[in-house]
Design a protein around this motif. Structure first.
Motif, PDB file in Angstrom:
ATOM      1  N   UNK A 375       0.803  -1.127   0.044  1.00  0.00           N
ATOM      2  CA  UNK A 375       0.061   0.030   0.048  1.00  0.00           C
ATOM      3  C   UNK A 375       0.823   1.082   0.015  1.00  0.00           C
ATOM      4  N   UNK A 376       1.976   1.246   1.068  1.00  0.00           N
ATOM      5  CA  UNK A 376       2.676   2.541   0.922  1.00  0.00           C
ATOM      6  C   UNK A 376       3.267   2.678  -0.279  1.00  0.00           C
ATOM      7  N   UNK A 377       3.739   1.538  -0.887  1.00  0.00           N
ATOM      8  CA  UNK A 377       4.792   1.753  -2.140  1.00  0.00           C
ATOM      9  C   UNK A 377       3.661   2.401  -3.384  1.00  0.00           C
ATOM     10  N   UNK A 378       2.538   2.184  -3.287  1.00  0.00           N
ATOM     11  CA  UNK A 378       1.591   2.524  -4.226  1.00  0.00           C
ATOM     12  C   UNK A 378       1.201   3.971  -3.808  1.00  0.00           C
ATOM     13  N   UNK A 379       1.590   4.525  -2.852  1.00  0.00           N
ATOM     14  CA  UNK A 379       1.046   5.945  -2.479  1.00  0.00           C
ATOM     15  C   UNK A 379       2.005   6.935  -2.940  1.00  0.00           C
ATOM     16  N   UNK A 380       3.156   6.391  -3.397  1.00  0.00           N
ATOM     17  CA  UNK A 380       4.224   7.447  -3.945  1.00  0.00           C
ATOM     18  C   UNK A 380       3.982   7.370  -5.532  1.00  0.00           C
ATOM     19  N   UNK A 381       3.751   8.359  -6.121  1.00  0.00           N
ATOM     20  CA  UNK A 381       3.897   9.849  -5.737  1.00  0.00           C
ATOM     21  C   UNK A 381       2.371  10.218  -5.503  1.00  0.00           C
ATOM     22  N   UNK A 382       1.360   9.531  -5.291  1.00  0.00           N
ATOM     23  CA  UNK A 382      -0.028  10.086  -4.988  1.00  0.00           C
ATOM     24  C   UNK A 382      -0.185  10.925  -3.959  1.00  0.00           C
ATOM     25  N   UNK A 383       0.439  10.657  -2.711  1.00  0.00           N
ATOM     26  CA  UNK A 383       0.398  11.245  -1.689  1.00  0.00           C
ATOM     27  C   UNK A 383       1.462  12.004  -1.100  1.00  0.00           C
ATOM     28  N   UNK A 384       2.737  11.515  -1.735  1.00  0.00           N
ATOM     29  CA  UNK A 384       4.112  12.161  -1.214  1.00  0.00           C
ATOM     30  C   UNK A 384       4.823  11.843  -2.378  1.00  0.00           C
ATOM     31  N   UNK A 385       5.919  12.567  -2.697  1.00  0.00           N
ATOM     32  CA  UNK A 385       6.853  12.303  -3.486  1.00  0.00           C
ATOM     33  C   UNK A 385       8.031  11.700  -2.932  1.00  0.00           C
ATOM     34  N   UNK A 386       7.980  11.847  -1.414  1.00  0.00           N
ATOM     35  CA  UNK A 386       9.175  11.362  -0.700  1.00  0.00           C
ATOM     36  C   UNK A 386       8.941  10.514   0.156  1.00  0.00           C
ATOM     37  N   UNK A 387       9.429   9.161   0.159  1.00  0.00           N
ATOM     38  CA  UNK A 387       8.930   8.014   1.189  1.00  0.00           C
ATOM     39  C   UNK A 387       9.208   8.305   2.703  1.00  0.00           C
ATOM     40  N   UNK A 388      10.288   9.243   2.832  1.00  0.00           N
ATOM     41  CA  UNK A 388      10.431   9.346   4.296  1.00  0.00           C
ATOM     42  C   UNK A 388       9.396  10.170   4.995  1.00  0.00           C
ATOM     43  N   UNK A 389       8.778  11.050   4.304  1.00  0.00           N
ATOM     44  CA  UNK A 389       7.521  11.612   4.824  1.00  0.00           C
ATOM     45  C   UNK A 389       6.314  10.759   5.325  1.00  0.00           C
ATOM     46  N   UNK A 390       6.190   9.617   4.641  1.00  0.00           N
ATOM     47  CA  UNK A 390       5.421   8.375   5.103  1.00  0.00           C
ATOM     48  C   UNK A 390       5.761   8.069   6.268  1.00  0.00           C
ATOM     49  N   UNK A 391       7.152   7.750   6.505  1.00  0.00           N
ATOM     50  CA  UNK A 391       7.502   7.187   7.653  1.00  0.00           C
ATOM     51  C   UNK A 391       7.536   8.251   9.002  1.00  0.00           C
ATOM     52  N   UNK A 392       7.760   9.455   8.553  1.00  0.00           N
ATOM     53  CA  UNK A 392       7.534  10.567   9.564  1.00  0.00           C
ATOM     54  C   UNK A 392       6.364  10.621  10.158  1.00  0.00           C
ATOM     55  N   UNK A 393       5.409  10.750   9.194  1.00  0.00           N
ATOM     56  CA  UNK A 393       4.089  10.721   9.434  1.00  0.00           C
ATOM     57  C   UNK A 393       3.310   9.581  10.406  1.00  0.00           C
ATOM     58  N   UNK A 394       3.807   8.391   9.959  1.00  0.00           N
ATOM     59  CA  UNK A 394       3.373   7.169  10.809  1.00  0.00           C
ATOM     60  C   UNK A 394       3.872   7.318  12.461  1.00  0.00           C
ATOM     61  N   UNK A 395       5.342   7.782  12.374  1.00  0.00           N
ATOM     62  CA  UNK A 395       5.804   7.629  13.709  1.00  0.00           C
ATOM     63  C   UNK A 395       5.261   8.940  14.680  1.00  0.00           C
ATOM     64  N   UNK A 396       5.243  10.187  13.978  1.00  0.00           N
ATOM     65  CA  UNK A 396       4.509  11.042  14.870  1.00  0.00           C
ATOM     66  C   UNK A 396       3.023  11.313  14.929  1.00  0.00           C
ATOM     67  N   UNK A 397       2.460  10.915  13.981  1.00  0.00           N
ATOM     68  CA  UNK A 397       0.976  10.751  14.168  1.00  0.00           C
ATOM     69  C   UNK A 397       0.333   9.667  14.888  1.00  0.00           C
ATOM     70  N   UNK A 398       0.952   8.470  14.576  1.00  0.00           N
ATOM     71  CA  UNK A 398       0.385   7.189  15.372  1.00  0.00           C
ATOM     72  C   UNK A 398       1.050   6.575  16.323  1.00  0.00           C
ATOM     73  N   UNK A 399       2.437   7.239  16.751  1.00  0.00           N
ATOM     74  CA  UNK A 399       3.202   6.624  17.686  1.00  0.00           C
ATOM     75  C   UNK A 399       4.008   5.342  17.088  1.00  0.00           C
ATOM     76  N   UNK A 400       4.115   5.075  15.835  1.00  0.00           N
ATOM     77  CA  UNK A 400       4.910   3.804  15.554  1.00  0.00           C
ATOM     78  C   UNK A 400       6.387   4.269  15.846  1.00  0.00           C
ATOM     79  N   UNK A 401       7.193   3.308  16.494  1.00  0.00           N
ATOM     80  CA  UNK A 401       8.502   3.772  16.536  1.00  0.00           C
ATOM     81  C   UNK A 401       9.454   3.799  15.295  1.00  0.00           C
TER      82      UNK A 401
END
Length: 800
Positions: A375-401
């Motif tokens: 799923x996350x691989x298919x969201x690039x570039x739809x929701x973000x051009x940069x993959x690190x933003x998806x990781x940052x969002x999940x860590x900061x917004x959902x408390x994933x380590x």
């Protein structure tokens, strides 16, 4: 032009609006909080005889909302003193006041028509150049600013805080069609530096980044739970701390957030993302529809996936059986695969073991991670051009380590693809192209900096914004100066060492104390300063009580005396070394961790630091210099105020009641942090770099080793008598047990300086000797051993 934020206006005072207002007050900004005027009187107002024109009525909605927010637990505000920074009003009488705001944040109901009406009204009073943003969680930004002036649109965008705004660190910034680059750049920097957030610029797509991936992950588990015949307890066991997710895991998180909130976002994605390859997955399962009909929404309706009940006078938590939709007694979840990870402390290293599991847990991880990776691989570039933003969002917004791409890296990209194929999932084509082009991981580390694979440029690029941070994981291998089983000492540049705890839960035992002494030795020989900090979940949970318990049980009192003295000598070395020492606490900073902070030249505390001397809970007094230090800090207030007994009593109660500050700012009120000496940083990611900067500053200003104190004023029998009368009355009133009284009297003896006949000036060493003697005597008590054993076995204090 430099943009300064001195005052903000928040429009809408619901849970989110009041939470945002509180967080801006936390960082020192003046806040104007506005909401609508009520159209009807309440029964209470009718009895009082007030009218709809009364100010108390016209501001009732905003005042009630803010009052509820300020009473919420955990608290949304760092300190009660900060409440005065918020002024309330209504959108009819006070809307003109937004002209003085530097930033206006709209947080009204999620309806486009209402938001557009609010913006039309705002534009009548907003001064040109003022930032104007919406906290929408999903309405397209491009629709909201239609019809507004060019200046409005230039300064308008989405700023999506996650609830609660104080605690969740994701700050999504969503540009509109005409948002200026200056505004985006400013908000990104402001979010990081001042609000303490992880700023992520997202595209204007449904649910943005955090909720798009987060809700997918939850909905995926909703559909999987029946397929694998798992209970909700089993899913929460598998999707919680074992994989670096919050304790609330999946179903308990939904209960806390509210099932209706999740359903609202999921329906929004289903309705607005028809081309999503997992579109049908966002369709609600039958059991969710039934729960919605029954109003089983979670904590707000007293039942959801879990339900609290009283059985025979005892609280019991029941679980929902998803097959029968009836509540039943909770079942214990256990899996052989999880047992294999018990000795793997580093969460990221567990994933290879988890996906190789031969039981239902292994199947769960293979299915859920395969779905997530695809799923996350298919969201690039739809929701973000940069993959690190998806990781940052999940860590900061959902408390994933760790974010999805970091987990995929840990398993291995090709291994991840192999698992995906086995589960019928297909990665986006760019992933295979990346491998073909010779890139074997999404992230790499070079010279202490993290690089990510940029899909559009087909190369590794440096993750932006790192220059303000020191990331210990990135420098540990190349900058290590010394290590043992408890610490790693790193050269963090410019003549500064960092001593990083690496023990279980960062507890302080012989290895850590030895490492701290080694760090001071090395710093005094070849460096100019020392930082003591780490980037774990918590700074330190305190001394290794397992070691204390074993020595006490075996009655090895000489060895225990040496261990306690070694701890005292170490904290005193922190204070009286030849180089500046800076401690950087965050999260839980308890017992011995607090004692280290008390003895540093300077503390650079994260705002979210929960610090306190909690030794009473295990039947002893602070023995690493904490009891001495609270007596010393009380003494230092005597000269400023002649009510000496009151000042000493305040410090005594901080220890005797095991008070824990719920923020670094609250720690000032307990004198665990000291104004003018210690500082607070809102962004934990900047903490080590800030601590280093202060160590350099002290060194360059000509740091001189302090002279040991011999002027601590103690009050002797005068104070001791007061304390003992107090503990007698507390015991008589059954507020404390006989053993509580014994511990309190031991602490009283230390903080009074013994039974001296009159107030006397004594040395720190005199108090340390009293402290150590009292600590050791308590370890001979059976009830103290029972308290230690309970904490070791069950992780909670025993009152005996």
């Amino acid at each position: 032009m430099q943009r300064l934020i001195k005052k903000i206006a928040v429009i809408g005072s619901g849970i989110m609006g009041s939470g945002i207002a509180c967080h801006f007050a936390n960082i020192g900004v003046e806040v104007l909080l506005l909401d609508i005027v009520p159209r009807e009187l309440t029964e209470k107002e009718k009895v009082k005889g007030v009218t709809l024109e009364s100010k108390s009525v016209r501001n009732r909605l905003v005042n009630d909302s803010l009052t509820a927010a300020l009473k919420s637990k955990p608290s949304l505000i760092y300190s009660k003193k900060f409440e005065d920074r918020i002024t309330t009003g209504n959108l009819e009488d006070d809307i003109s006041k937004i002209a003085s705001a530097d930033w206006i944040i709209e947080v009204v109901i999620e309806r486009l028509d209402i938001k557009k009406m609010v913006f039309e009204n705002i534009e009548k009073y907003r001064k040109p150049g003022t930032l104007i943003t919406s906290n929408t969680s999903g309405i397209p930004i491009k629709f909201m600013s239609e019809g507004r002036s060019d200046d409005f649109q230039k300064h308008f965008c989405g700023t999506h805080f996650f609830n609660p705004a104080r605690y969740l660190n994701l700050f999504e910034i969503i540009p509109g069609p005409k948002t200026s680059d200056e505004v985006l750049s400013f908000l990104t920097g402001y979010g990081e530096k001042f609000l303490g957030k992880t700023s992520v610029v997202a595209k204007d797509t449904p649910a943005f980044i955090g909720n798009r991936v987060g809700i997918f992950s939850i909905m995926s588990l909703f559909h999987m739970v029946k397929e694998l015949d798992l209970t909700i307890e089993e899913v929460d066991k598998l999707s919680g701390p074992v994989i670096g997710r919050p304790k609330s895991a999946t179903f308990r998180t939904v209960d806390v957030v509210g099932l209706d909130t999740l359903v609202h976002v999921a329906n929004g994605i289903y309705d607005n993302c028809p081309n999503d390859e997992k579109h049908d997955l966002f369709k609600l399962p039958a059991f969710i529809n039934t729960m919605m009909e029954n109003k089983w929404l979670g904590s707000k309706t007293k039942q959801g996936f879990y339900k609290k009940t009283m059985t025979d006078g005892k609280k019991e938590i029941l679980s929902l059986d998803l097959n029968t939709l009836e509540y039943r007694t909770k079942k214990r979840a256990k899996f052989a695969t999880l047992e294999l990870t018990k000795n793997i402390d580093n969460v990221i290293d567990r994933f290879k073991v988890l996906v190789a599991g031969k039981d239902k847990a292994g199947e769960f991880y293979r299915k859920s991670l395969a779905a997530l990776f695809a799923y996350v691989s298919h969201r690039i570039p739809e929701i973000s051009d940069e993959l690190y933003k998806i990781d940052d969002a999940m860590k900061a917004g959902f408390g994933w380590e760790h974010g999805p791409f970091q987990i995929w890296d840990a398993i291995g990209i090709e291994k991840g693809i192999e698992i995906m194929k086995a589960e019928g999932a297909v990665p986006a084509s760019w992933v295979n192209e990346m491998i073909t082009n010779g890139h074997t991981s999404f992230y790499t580390v070079k010279e202490g900096a993290t690089y990510y694979y940029n899909n559009s440029k087909k190369t590794q690029e440096k993750v932006p914004g790192q220059d303000a941070f020191i990331i210990l994981d990135n420098i540990r291998k190349t900058s290590e100066v010394y290590k043992n089983a408890g610490v790693v000492i790193e050269d963090i540049g410019d003549g500064i060492l960092n001593c990083e705890f690496r023990s279980k839960m960062n507890s302080i035992g012989g290895d850590v104390l030895s490492g701290l002494n080694k760090a001071i030795d090395l710093a005094e020989q070849n460096f100019q300063g020392l930082v003591i900090g780490n980037q774990g979940a918590n700074f330190s949970v305190g001394a290794n009580i397992g070691m204390i318990f074993m020595l006490a049980v075996e009655q090895e009192y000489d060895e225990l005396n040496m261990a306690v003295k070694y701890f005292q000598d170490t904290t005193m070395r922190l204070r009286y070394s030849g180089i500046p020492t800076v401690v950087a606490p965050h999260g839980m900073t308890l017992g011995g961790g607090c004692e280290l902070a008390l003895h540093a030249d300077k503390v650079v505390a994260a705002a979210e630091t929960y610090i306190g001397l909690v030794e009473f809970g295990v039947g002893v007094i602070p023995g690493g210099g904490g009891s001495k230090e609270m007596a010393l800090r009380a003494s230092d207030t005597f000269e400023k105020n002649d009510v000496e007994l009151n000042r000493l009593q305040e410090h005594f109660l901080t220890v005797a009641m095991a008070k824990v500050a719920t923020s670094a700012h609250e720690a000032y009120d307990l004198n665990l942090l000291q104004k003018g000496k210690d500082i607070v940083v809102v962004n934990k990611s900047r903490q080590i770099a800030t601590a280093k900067a202060h160590a350099i500053l002290m060194a360059e200003q000509g740091y001189t080793q302090p002279v040991k104190r011999k002027d601590v004023k103690v009050l002797g029998k005068q104070a001791l008598g007061m304390f003992m009368v107090g503990t007698d009355s507390m015991e008589a009133g059954k507020y404390i047990s006989e053993h509580d009284k014994k511990i309190a009297n031991k602490l009283a003896y230390v903080m009074a300086g013994g039974d001296l006949s009159e107030p006397t000036r004594v040395s720190e060493q005199y108090l340390l000797d009293l402290e150590r003697e009292a600590f050791l005597s308590l370890t001979t008590e059976r009830k103290t051993l029972e308290r230690l054993e309970q904490m070791l076995k069950k992780g909670r204090p025993l009152r005996n």
